[in-house]
Design a protein around this motif. Sequence first.
Motif, PDB file in Angstrom:
ATOM      1  N   SER A 127      31.669  91.380 -27.243  1.00 53.66           N
ATOM      2  CA  SER A 127      32.110  91.360 -25.759  1.00 53.66           C
ATOM      3  C   SER A 127      32.737  92.677 -25.451  1.00 53.66           C
ATOM      4  O   SER A 127      32.601  92.878 -24.193  1.00 53.66           O
ATOM      5  CB  SER A 127      32.992  89.894 -25.640  1.00 53.66           C
ATOM      6  N   GLY A 128      33.596  92.920 -26.285  1.00 54.92           N
ATOM      7  CA  GLY A 128      34.568  94.118 -25.974  1.00 54.92           C
ATOM      8  C   GLY A 128      33.600  95.263 -25.879  1.00 54.92           C
ATOM      9  O   GLY A 128      33.812  96.085 -25.054  1.00 54.92           O
ATOM     10  N   ILE A 129      32.484  95.551 -26.802  1.00 53.01           N
ATOM     11  CA  ILE A 129      31.820  96.717 -26.687  1.00 53.01           C
ATOM     12  C   ILE A 129      31.007  96.632 -25.170  1.00 53.01           C
ATOM     13  O   ILE A 129      30.841  97.512 -24.490  1.00 53.01           O
ATOM     14  CB  ILE A 129      30.992  96.797 -27.920  1.00 53.01           C
ATOM     15  N   LEU A 130      30.300  95.437 -24.867  1.00 54.90           N
ATOM     16  CA  LEU A 130      29.831  95.259 -23.801  1.00 54.90           C
ATOM     17  C   LEU A 130      30.634  95.662 -22.536  1.00 54.90           C
ATOM     18  O   LEU A 130      30.261  96.452 -21.461  1.00 54.90           O
ATOM     19  CB  LEU A 130      29.044  93.989 -23.646  1.00 54.90           C
ATOM     20  N   TYR A 154      32.203  87.820 -32.192  1.00 59.24           N
ATOM     21  CA  TYR A 154      32.003  87.583 -30.507  1.00 59.24           C
ATOM     22  C   TYR A 154      33.160  88.327 -29.554  1.00 59.24           C
ATOM     23  O   TYR A 154      32.557  88.997 -28.908  1.00 59.24           O
ATOM     24  CB  TYR A 154      32.181  86.073 -30.296  1.00 59.24           C
ATOM     25  N   LEU A 155      34.271  88.686 -30.149  1.00 55.96           N
ATOM     26  CA  LEU A 155      35.027  89.395 -29.418  1.00 55.96           C
ATOM     27  C   LEU A 155      34.984  90.814 -29.431  1.00 55.96           C
ATOM     28  O   LEU A 155      34.974  91.381 -28.458  1.00 55.96           O
ATOM     29  CB  LEU A 155      36.529  89.100 -29.907  1.00 55.96           C
ATOM     30  N   ALA A 189      39.931  95.698 -23.313  1.00 61.66           N
ATOM     31  CA  ALA A 189      41.181  95.859 -24.030  1.00 61.66           C
ATOM     32  C   ALA A 189      41.663  94.630 -24.800  1.00 61.66           C
ATOM     33  O   ALA A 189      42.018  94.490 -25.682  1.00 61.66           O
ATOM     34  CB  ALA A 189      42.236  96.552 -23.214  1.00 61.66           C
ATOM     35  N   TRP A 190      41.426  93.640 -23.835  1.00 57.09           N
ATOM     36  CA  TRP A 190      41.950  92.136 -24.198  1.00 57.09           C
ATOM     37  C   TRP A 190      41.199  91.552 -25.285  1.00 57.09           C
ATOM     38  O   TRP A 190      41.730  91.189 -26.393  1.00 57.09           O
ATOM     39  CB  TRP A 190      41.620  91.360 -22.938  1.00 57.09           C
ATOM     40  N   ALA A 191      39.781  92.001 -25.456  1.00 60.02           N
ATOM     41  CA  ALA A 191      38.863  91.466 -26.130  1.00 60.02           C
ATOM     42  C   ALA A 191      39.384  92.017 -27.739  1.00 60.02           C
ATOM     43  O   ALA A 191      39.422  91.526 -28.578  1.00 60.02           O
ATOM     44  CB  ALA A 191      37.343  91.838 -25.957  1.00 60.02           C
ATOM     45  N   PHE A 192      39.553  93.266 -27.838  1.00 57.37           N
ATOM     46  CA  PHE A 192      39.863  94.091 -29.047  1.00 57.37           C
ATOM     47  C   PHE A 192      41.449  93.718 -29.430  1.00 57.37           C
ATOM     48  O   PHE A 192      41.664  93.601 -30.568  1.00 57.37           O
ATOM     49  CB  PHE A 192      39.495  95.587 -28.721  1.00 57.37           C
ATOM     50  N   ARG A 193      42.147  93.313 -28.350  1.00 56.51           N
ATOM     51  CA  ARG A 193      43.429  93.138 -28.810  1.00 56.51           C
ATOM     52  C   ARG A 193      43.364  91.593 -29.539  1.00 56.51           C
ATOM     53  O   ARG A 193      43.993  91.433 -30.613  1.00 56.51           O
ATOM     54  CB  ARG A 193      44.435  92.718 -27.640  1.00 56.51           C
TER      55      ARG A 193
END
Length: 65
Positions: free
Chosen positions: A11-14, A7-8, A56-60
Amino acid sequence: MMKVRPYLIVSGILFGLVALGHLLRLTYEVPAQIGEWTVPLWLSVIVVIVTFSLFAWAFRLARTQ
C-alpha cells in the motif's frame, strides 16, 4: 494473527507512486482531462499531500509491525 506488514508495504509503495506521478505532473505542468473537464493543477497539490501522508503512515506502521 494475520500478517499485515506486506499489505502495508505494498500500500505504501502504491501511494508513493501516485504521489510521485502527481508531483511530476506539477513539475512539468502536464495537462490532464477527464471527459470534457480539465483537471486543475492545484488539485494535484492536494493529491500529493494526501497520498504522501498515506505513504508515510503505511511505512511507519510497517516498521512497528
